[in-house]
Design a protein around this motif. Structure first.
Motif, PDB file in Angstrom:
ATOM      1  N   LEU A   1       2.921 -12.603   5.092  1.00  0.00           N
ATOM      2  CA  LEU A   1       3.543 -11.307   4.835  1.00  0.00           C
ATOM      3  C   LEU A   1       2.488 -10.216   4.865  1.00  0.00           C
ATOM      4  CD1 LEU A   1       5.643 -12.337   1.709  1.00  0.00           C
ATOM      5  CD2 LEU A   1       6.527 -12.049   4.010  1.00  0.00           C
ATOM      6  N   GLY A   2       2.896  -9.019   5.281  1.00  0.00           N
ATOM      7  CA  GLY A   2       2.050  -7.837   5.168  1.00  0.00           C
ATOM      8  C   GLY A   2       2.248  -7.221   3.794  1.00  0.00           C
ATOM      9  N   VAL A   3       1.547  -6.145   3.533  1.00  0.00           N
ATOM     10  CA  VAL A   3       1.611  -5.499   2.218  1.00  0.00           C
ATOM     11  C   VAL A   3       3.023  -5.031   1.898  1.00  0.00           C
ATOM     12  CG1 VAL A   3       0.819  -3.520   0.866  1.00  0.00           C
ATOM     13  CG2 VAL A   3      -0.812  -4.852   2.175  1.00  0.00           C
ATOM     14  N   LYS A   4       3.682  -4.406   2.862  1.00  0.00           N
ATOM     15  CA  LYS A   4       5.016  -3.854   2.602  1.00  0.00           C
ATOM     16  C   LYS A   4       6.008  -4.957   2.228  1.00  0.00           C
ATOM     17  CE  LYS A   4       8.491  -0.841   4.664  1.00  0.00           C
ATOM     18  NZ  LYS A   4       8.876  -0.080   5.855  1.00  0.00           N
ATOM     19  N   ASP A   5       6.035  -6.044   3.024  1.00  0.00           N
ATOM     20  CA  ASP A   5       6.969  -7.141   2.739  1.00  0.00           C
ATOM     21  C   ASP A   5       6.598  -7.886   1.459  1.00  0.00           C
ATOM     22  OD1 ASP A   5       8.524  -6.611   4.982  1.00  0.00           O
ATOM     23  OD2 ASP A   5       7.301  -7.907   6.272  1.00  0.00           O
ATOM     24  N   ALA A   6       5.302  -8.050   1.229  1.00  0.00           N
ATOM     25  CA  ALA A   6       4.864  -8.735   0.005  1.00  0.00           C
ATOM     26  C   ALA A   6       5.227  -7.911  -1.236  1.00  0.00           C
ATOM     27  CB  ALA A   6       3.367  -8.997   0.060  1.00  0.00           C
ATOM     28  N   ALA A   7       5.093  -6.597  -1.125  1.00  0.00           N
ATOM     29  CA  ALA A   7       5.459  -5.722  -2.249  1.00  0.00           C
ATOM     30  C   ALA A   7       6.956  -5.819  -2.525  1.00  0.00           C
ATOM     31  CB  ALA A   7       5.054  -4.283  -1.957  1.00  0.00           C
ATOM     32  N   LEU A   8       7.764  -5.869  -1.468  1.00  0.00           N
ATOM     33  CA  LEU A   8       9.207  -6.051  -1.661  1.00  0.00           C
ATOM     34  C   LEU A   8       9.497  -7.387  -2.329  1.00  0.00           C
ATOM     35  CD1 LEU A   8      10.621  -4.685   1.716  1.00  0.00           C
ATOM     36  CD2 LEU A   8      11.026  -3.746  -0.562  1.00  0.00           C
TER      37      LEU A   8
ATOM     38  N   LEU B   1      -0.930 -11.909   3.424  1.00  0.00           N
ATOM     39  CA  LEU B   1      -0.674 -12.703   2.221  1.00  0.00           C
ATOM     40  C   LEU B   1       0.214 -13.872   2.586  1.00  0.00           C
ATOM     41  CD1 LEU B   1      -0.392  -9.405   1.428  1.00  0.00           C
ATOM     42  CD2 LEU B   1      -0.533 -10.452  -0.790  1.00  0.00           C
ATOM     43  N   LEU B   2       0.016 -14.979   1.915  1.00  0.00           N
ATOM     44  CA  LEU B   2       0.884 -16.140   2.088  1.00  0.00           C
ATOM     45  C   LEU B   2       1.981 -16.100   1.039  1.00  0.00           C
ATOM     46  CD1 LEU B   2      -1.766 -18.957   2.639  1.00  0.00           C
ATOM     47  CD2 LEU B   2      -0.338 -17.867   4.368  1.00  0.00           C
TER      48      LEU B   2
ATOM     49  N   GLY C   1      -5.052 -12.747  -1.265  1.00  0.00           N
ATOM     50  CA  GLY C   1      -4.743 -12.272   0.071  1.00  0.00           C
ATOM     51  C   GLY C   1      -6.037 -12.128   0.847  1.00  0.00           C
ATOM     52  N   ALA C   2      -5.917 -11.946   2.144  1.00  0.00           N
ATOM     53  CA  ALA C   2      -7.092 -11.785   2.995  1.00  0.00           C
ATOM     54  C   ALA C   2      -6.941 -10.505   3.803  1.00  0.00           C
ATOM     55  CB  ALA C   2      -7.239 -12.978   3.925  1.00  0.00           C
ATOM     56  N   LYS C   3      -8.017  -9.758   3.881  1.00  0.00           N
ATOM     57  CA  LYS C   3      -7.991  -8.559   4.699  1.00  0.00           C
ATOM     58  C   LYS C   3      -8.539  -8.946   6.065  1.00  0.00           C
ATOM     59  CE  LYS C   3      -8.527  -3.659   4.367  1.00  0.00           C
ATOM     60  NZ  LYS C   3      -9.010  -2.546   3.554  1.00  0.00           N
ATOM     61  N   ILE C   4      -7.670  -8.947   7.037  1.00  0.00           N
ATOM     62  CA  ILE C   4      -8.051  -9.305   8.399  1.00  0.00           C
ATOM     63  C   ILE C   4      -8.005  -8.016   9.212  1.00  0.00           C
ATOM     64  CG2 ILE C   4      -7.475 -10.697  10.405  1.00  0.00           C
ATOM     65  CD1 ILE C   4      -6.257 -12.726   8.434  1.00  0.00           C
TER      66      ILE C   4
END
Length: 119
Positions: free
Chosen positions: A16-23, A52-53, A43-46
């Motif tokens: 997940l990206g930040v937006k989806d993980a925050a949701l 994020l998993l 999480g990992a900053k790529i």
């Protein structure tokens, strides 16, 4: 080709990206970024993006359950006389346990306080 990654592929982990993980966590994306920077959430900053998993997010949520279970449930009640919220209070269990330990160890115990109602 990459034998060490077979187990990861077979689990089909969702990223997940930040937006989806925050949701998913039901928090604001800015709050999640702060938590990622502090290390509170894994999480990992790529490149410029956080990845994020979903499994790690579930683990983060479950870790919160454990800490709440250890804290115990404390419910506020409404005082009937003052309409003030109060936390439950117990009688003298702690005092009696402390007294039992002292008696078992052979230590001196204080006399029980006398009630003002009985003379």
């Amino acid at each position: 080709m990459y034998g060490c990654f077979k187990s990861i592929k077979s689990q089909k982990m969702k990223t997940l990206g930040v937006k989806d993980a925050a949701l998913f966590l039901r928090i604001h994306p800015v709050t999640l970024i702060k938590m990622l920077n502090s290390g509170e959430v894994s999480g990992a900053k790529i490149g410029k993006e956080w990845v994020l998993l979903e499994v790690d997010l579930i683990e983060h949520i479950r870790a919160k359950y454990k800490s709440r279970a250890l804290e115990g449930e404390r419910k506020e009640t409404l005082c009937h006389f003052t309409n003030a919220k109060t936390l439950p209070s117990g009688g003298s269990k702690l005092m009696s346990v402390d007294r039992k330990y002292k008696e078992a160890l052979g230590l001196q115990t204080e006399p029980k306080p006398k009630s003002s109602m009985t003379n």
